[in-house]
Design an enzyme around this catalytic site. Structure first.
Site, PDB file in Angstrom:
ATOM      1  N   THR A   8       0.847  -1.195   0.000  1.00 49.53           N
ATOM      2  CA  THR A   8       0.000   0.000   0.000  1.00 49.53           C
ATOM      3  C   THR A   8       0.876   1.237   0.000  1.00 49.53           C
ATOM      4  OG1 THR A   8      -1.790   1.165   1.151  1.00 49.53           O
ATOM      5  CG2 THR A   8      -0.123   0.164   2.540  1.00 49.53           C
ATOM      6  N   ASN A  10      -0.596   3.869   1.446  1.00 49.21           N
ATOM      7  CA  ASN A  10      -1.399   4.609   2.423  1.00 49.21           C
ATOM      8  C   ASN A  10      -0.779   4.522   3.825  1.00 49.21           C
ATOM      9  OD1 ASN A  10      -3.394   5.110   4.422  1.00 49.21           O
ATOM     10  ND2 ASN A  10      -4.987   4.881   2.870  1.00 49.21           N
ATOM     11  N   LYS A  13      -2.975   3.092   6.751  1.00 47.83           N
ATOM     12  CA  LYS A  13      -3.099   1.627   6.753  1.00 47.83           C
ATOM     13  C   LYS A  13      -1.830   0.991   7.330  1.00 47.83           C
ATOM     14  CE  LYS A  13      -6.196   1.058   2.820  1.00 47.83           C
ATOM     15  NZ  LYS A  13      -6.355   0.418   1.513  1.00 47.83           N
ATOM     16  N   ASP A  70      -7.942  -4.799   0.066  1.00 46.69           N
ATOM     17  CA  ASP A  70      -8.806  -4.065  -0.864  1.00 46.69           C
ATOM     18  C   ASP A  70     -10.143  -3.899  -0.174  1.00 46.69           C
ATOM     19  OD1 ASP A  70      -8.937  -2.832  -3.502  1.00 46.69           O
ATOM     20  OD2 ASP A  70     -10.580  -4.232  -3.847  1.00 46.69           O
ATOM     21  N   SER A  71     -10.731  -2.714  -0.304  1.00 44.24           N
ATOM     22  CA  SER A  71     -11.961  -2.464   0.439  1.00 44.24           C
ATOM     23  C   SER A  71     -12.904  -1.567  -0.335  1.00 44.24           C
ATOM     24  CB  SER A  71     -11.621  -1.826   1.786  1.00 44.24           C
ATOM     25  OG  SER A  71     -10.935  -0.614   1.584  1.00 44.24           O
ATOM     26  N   PHE A 153     -12.921   8.905   6.751  1.00 48.31           N
ATOM     27  CA  PHE A 153     -12.647   9.379   5.386  1.00 48.31           C
ATOM     28  C   PHE A 153     -13.712   8.796   4.462  1.00 48.31           C
ATOM     29  CE2 PHE A 153     -11.032   5.467   3.360  1.00 48.31           C
ATOM     30  CZ  PHE A 153     -10.896   4.657   4.478  1.00 48.31           C
ATOM     31  N   ASP A 156     -17.516   7.422   5.085  1.00 46.99           N
ATOM     32  CA  ASP A 156     -17.881   7.390   6.512  1.00 46.99           C
ATOM     33  C   ASP A 156     -19.010   8.367   6.880  1.00 46.99           C
ATOM     34  OD1 ASP A 156     -16.261   5.328   7.501  1.00 46.99           O
ATOM     35  OD2 ASP A 156     -14.526   6.637   7.660  1.00 46.99           O
ATOM     36  N   HIS A 181     -14.474  -3.087   9.218  1.00 49.25           N
ATOM     37  CA  HIS A 181     -14.137  -4.153   8.270  1.00 49.25           C
ATOM     38  C   HIS A 181     -12.623  -4.361   8.201  1.00 49.25           C
ATOM     39  CE1 HIS A 181     -14.184  -0.183   6.663  1.00 49.25           C
ATOM     40  NE2 HIS A 181     -13.751  -0.509   5.461  1.00 49.25           N
TER      41      HIS A 181
HETATM   42  P1  IMP Z   1      -8.851   1.009  -0.979  1.00 43.20           P
HETATM   43  O1  IMP Z   1      -9.056  -0.312  -0.350  1.00 43.20           O
HETATM   44  O2  IMP Z   1      -7.810   1.824  -0.290  1.00 43.20           O
HETATM   45  O3  IMP Z   1      -8.689   0.939  -2.460  1.00 43.20           O
HETATM   46  O4  IMP Z   1     -10.194   1.841  -0.713  1.00 43.20           O
HETATM   47  C1  IMP Z   1     -11.299   1.759  -1.528  1.00 43.20           C
HETATM   48  C2  IMP Z   1     -12.291   2.863  -1.296  1.00 43.20           C
HETATM   49  O5  IMP Z   1     -13.372   2.348  -0.496  1.00 43.20           O
HETATM   50  C3  IMP Z   1     -11.813   4.080  -0.536  1.00 43.20           C
HETATM   51  O6  IMP Z   1     -11.228   5.018  -1.385  1.00 43.20           O
HETATM   52  C4  IMP Z   1     -13.129   4.608   0.033  1.00 43.20           C
HETATM   53  O7  IMP Z   1     -13.841   5.277  -0.962  1.00 43.20           O
HETATM   54  C5  IMP Z   1     -13.873   3.328   0.345  1.00 43.20           C
HETATM   55  N1  IMP Z   1     -13.637   2.888   1.734  1.00 43.20           N
HETATM   56  C6  IMP Z   1     -12.982   1.776   2.144  1.00 43.20           C
HETATM   57  N2  IMP Z   1     -12.954   1.691   3.489  1.00 43.20           N
HETATM   58  C7  IMP Z   1     -13.607   2.780   3.932  1.00 43.20           C
HETATM   59  C8  IMP Z   1     -13.883   3.268   5.264  1.00 43.20           C
HETATM   60  O8  IMP Z   1     -13.513   2.699   6.297  1.00 43.20           O
HETATM   61  N3  IMP Z   1     -14.578   4.423   5.320  1.00 43.20           N
HETATM   62  C9  IMP Z   1     -14.987   5.106   4.218  1.00 43.20           C
HETATM   63  N4  IMP Z   1     -14.738   4.726   2.980  1.00 43.20           N
HETATM   64  C10 IMP Z   1     -14.049   3.554   2.825  1.00 43.20           C
END
Ligand code: IMP
Length: 199
Positions: A8, A10, A13, A70-71, A153, A156, A181
């Site tokens: 990542t 980030n 994270k 991934d989320s 962020f 949320d 999650h």
């Molecule tokens: P990634 O896993 O960093 O690619 O995140 C994917 C996208 O999902 C993020 O840019 C947010 O738009 C959304 N997202 C994932 N987790 C959260 C969270 O805990 N709060 C709010 N948005 C989330």
């Protein structure tokens, strides 16, 4: 194992996973710290597929153990959208104030019981011997009726948690990590790696 790469860029994270793995003595390094740079196409159909693509690509480039995640947000009334496209929904340069307002608009008139939604996070570990471990967890809630809260962020501020009587952006960072999650999936992965005697 004495070090693992987290695929990542980030910083938040990285901080979270470092906290979770602190007592194991394993050093968690970013891709940059490991000297790896790669443009990885996240073109999987599921969160797990995308996390596997990231972890395997970085493991193959580094020959080291790699963690990835991934989320995203799944909204039932929108057939699961934005889902794996959560980051790209309405364009990566569009502010979340605009994205969140657009979602509230799309859900105008949708009754409370049909506003169910969840944040999903898949965490994957790829080892140089070819083994792959996966752990996916959710945080269940509903899309609210307004934009509220200053913490967190992304989505949320529109994600209401009936159990806690507040929006996700109103949770303290500690509480969010405890019930989110991502927090649950990272702790689940820690448990798997301990059980497999990798940690
Ligand atoms: P990634 O896993 O960093 O690619 O995140 C994917 C996208 O999902 C993020 O840019 C947010 O738009 C959304 N997202 C994932 N987790 C959260 C969270 O805990 N709060 C709010 N948005 C989330």
């Amino acid at each position: 194992m004495n070090r693992i790469i987290f695929a990542t860029g980030n910083e938040d994270k990285l901080k979270e996973i470092r906290m979770i793995l602190k007592d194991t003595g394993v050093e968690v390094v970013s891709m940059k710290e490991a000297g790896i740079s790669a443009e990885i196409a996240e073109d999987g159909k599921t969160f797990e597929e995308n996390a596997v693509i990231k972890a395997k690509t970085v493991m193959e480039l580094s020959s080291e153990a790699v963690l990835s995640d991934d989320s995203g947000l799944e909204i039932d009334a929108l057939d699961g959208a934005p889902g794996v496209h959560s980051a790209r929904f309405m364009g990566t340069d569009t502010s979340y104030d605009i994205k969140n307002a657009a979602i509230l608009e799309k859900l105008a008139g949708v009754p409370e019981e049909k506003r169910t939604a969840r944040f999903v996070c898949a965490v994957v570990c790829a080892l140089p011997d070819g083994r792959i471990f996966t752990c996916q967890r959710t945080m269940e809630g509903r899309i609210g009726y307004e934009i509220r809260g200053k913490n967190g962020f992304g989505y949320d501020p529109i994600f209401y948690l009936p159990e806690y009587g507040c929006y996700s952006a109103e949770l303290s960072p500690e509480k969010k990590n405890e019930i989110s999650h991502r927090g649950k999936a990272l702790r689940g992965m820690r448990a798997i790696l301990k059980e497999e005697l990798i940690l």
